[in-house]
Design an enzyme around this catalytic site. Structure first.
Site, PDB file in Angstrom:
ATOM      1  CG  HIS A 143      -4.004  -0.181   1.299  1.00 17.16           C
ATOM      2  ND1 HIS A 143      -5.254   0.340   1.049  1.00 17.16           N
ATOM      3  CD2 HIS A 143      -3.172   0.396   0.399  1.00 17.16           C
ATOM      4  CE1 HIS A 143      -5.176   1.203   0.043  1.00 17.16           C
ATOM      5  NE2 HIS A 143      -3.918   1.253  -0.360  1.00 17.16           N
ATOM      6  CD  GLU A 144       0.820  -0.151  -0.136  1.00 16.90           C
ATOM      7  OE1 GLU A 144       0.975  -0.426  -1.338  1.00 16.90           O
ATOM      8  OE2 GLU A 144       0.438   0.962   0.253  1.00 16.90           O
ATOM      9  CG  HIS A 147      -2.653  -1.495  -4.183  1.00 22.28           C
ATOM     10  ND1 HIS A 147      -3.755  -0.984  -4.827  1.00 22.28           N
ATOM     11  CD2 HIS A 147      -2.308  -0.577  -3.237  1.00 22.28           C
ATOM     12  CE1 HIS A 147      -4.069   0.190  -4.284  1.00 22.28           C
ATOM     13  NE2 HIS A 147      -3.218   0.452  -3.326  1.00 22.28           N
TER      14      HIS A 147
END
Length: 265
Positions: A143-144, A147
Site C-alpha cells: 500500500h505504501e 503511494h
C-alpha cells in the site's frame, strides 16, 4: 482537474523556477506547468503535477530528517531484518528496486506507517506487533509503495497549491510547510493534507498487485484490514483515519482479489 486549471492559467515552464516563485504564482492564479497533466503508467489515470521530481525528493529528505529527530527508533535487530526483507521484495515487485529505500522501525505504539517519495519508509512498532504474518506486513508495504508509484504526494501538493489561490504565500516558510504537509507530515508543520480516499483506494489495489508479484498471499489483505478495523477501538487506528470506510474497503479488495483469480475470499 487538469483541463480546468490549464484553461484558467497562463502556460509557463516551471521546471526552471524555484518552488517559492511557483507557489507565489499559484497563489495569484497565474501559473501552471505546461506538462503538468500526465497519465500515470501504473494507474492509467491523468494527474495534475506542479512540482519537479527533484524538488519533491529534496523535500522528502528534509521531512525524513525531521521525523528521525522527533521519533525514537526501535532497536530490534530481528524485527528490522524482517521489515527490510519484506520491504525489498515488495519494492522489487513494484519495479522500484533500483531506487534507494530506507526502512525504519519507530518505537511508538501507534498502528501506523508512512512512505515518502524519496523511498523512506517509517513503520511503527504498534503496527509491527500486530503484523503476525509477513503477508500482513506486505499488505502495508505494498500500500505504501503504491503511494510512491501513484505519485500521490506530488499530486496532493499540486492540488493543494493550485486551489489555494487566496493564500498569501510568504516565502520559503509557507512553501516548506505545504511541501512537508503534502508528504504526509502535516501534523508536525501545522497543515493537514491527508491523501484523498481516491488515492488511498488506488494504493490498496496497487499494493495487492505488488504483494502478489512478490510472492505473498493477497488474500491475507482481508484478515489484515479486519484486524485493523477491530483493534482500534472507537476512534480506530491512525493509519485508518483518512482511509475509505473499512467495510467498503474490504468488499472492494475482496472483489478485486476474486476478479484476478487469486481467491476465492
Amino acid at each position: 482537474m487538469c483541463e480546468h486549471h490549464a484553461a484558467e492559467a497562463k502556460l509557463v515552464d516551471v521546471s526552471k523556477m524555484d518552488r517559492r516563485l511557483l507557489l507565489r504564482g499559484l497563489a495569484a492564479g497565474t501559473l501552471v506547468l505546461v506538462s503538468g497533466c500526465a497519465t500515470n503508467a501504473e494507474t492509467g489515470r491523468s494527474q495534475l503535477i506542479l512540482i519537479d521530481e527533484a524538488q519533491l525528493q529534496q523535500a522528502s529528505l528534509s521531512a525524513w530528517s525531521q521525523m528521525r529527530q522527533q521519533t525514537r527508533t526501535w532497536n530490534n535487530a530481528a524485527a528490522q531484518r524482517r521489515l527490510e526483507t519484506v520491504g525489498r521484495r515488495v519494492v522489487n515487485a513494484a519495479g522500484r528496486g533500483n531506487q534507494n529505500w530506507e526502512f525504519v522501525l519507530f518505537d511508538s505504539p501507534e498502528k501506523n506507517a508512512f512512505v515518502l517519495p524519496g523511498g523512506q519508509v517509517g513503520f511503527y512498532r504498534g503496527l509491527y506487533e500486530i503484523s503476525e504474518r509477513d503477508d500482513w506486513m506486505a499488505t502495508v508495504l505494498g500500500h505504501e509503495v503504491g503511494h510512491v508509484t501513484g505519485r500521490h504526494a506530488a499530486e496532493r501538493y499540486s492540488r493543494e497549491a493550485a486551489t489555494q489561490t487566496a493564500l498569501q504565500v510568504a516565502g520559503a516558510q509557507i512553501n516548506s510547510q505545504l511541501a512537508m504537509a503534502a508528504l504526509g507530515l502535516g501534523a508536525q508543520v501545522g497543515l493537514s493534507l491527508p491523501f484523498s480516499r481516491e488515492q488511498e483506494s488506488e494504493a490498496d489495489i496497487l499494493g495487492l498487485n505488488y504483494m502478489q508479484r512478490a510472492g505473498y498471499d493477497p488474500r491475507q489483505a482481508i484478515p489484515f484490514w479486519q484486524r485493523m478495523q477491530s483493534g482500534g477501538g472507537a476512534r480506530g487506528p491512525e493509519f485508518l483515519s483518512t482511509h475509505p470506510d473499512p467495510d467498503n474497503r474490504i468488499e472492494r479488495l475482496r472483489n478485486y482479489i476474486n476478479q484476478q483469480g487469486w481467491g476465492p475470499v
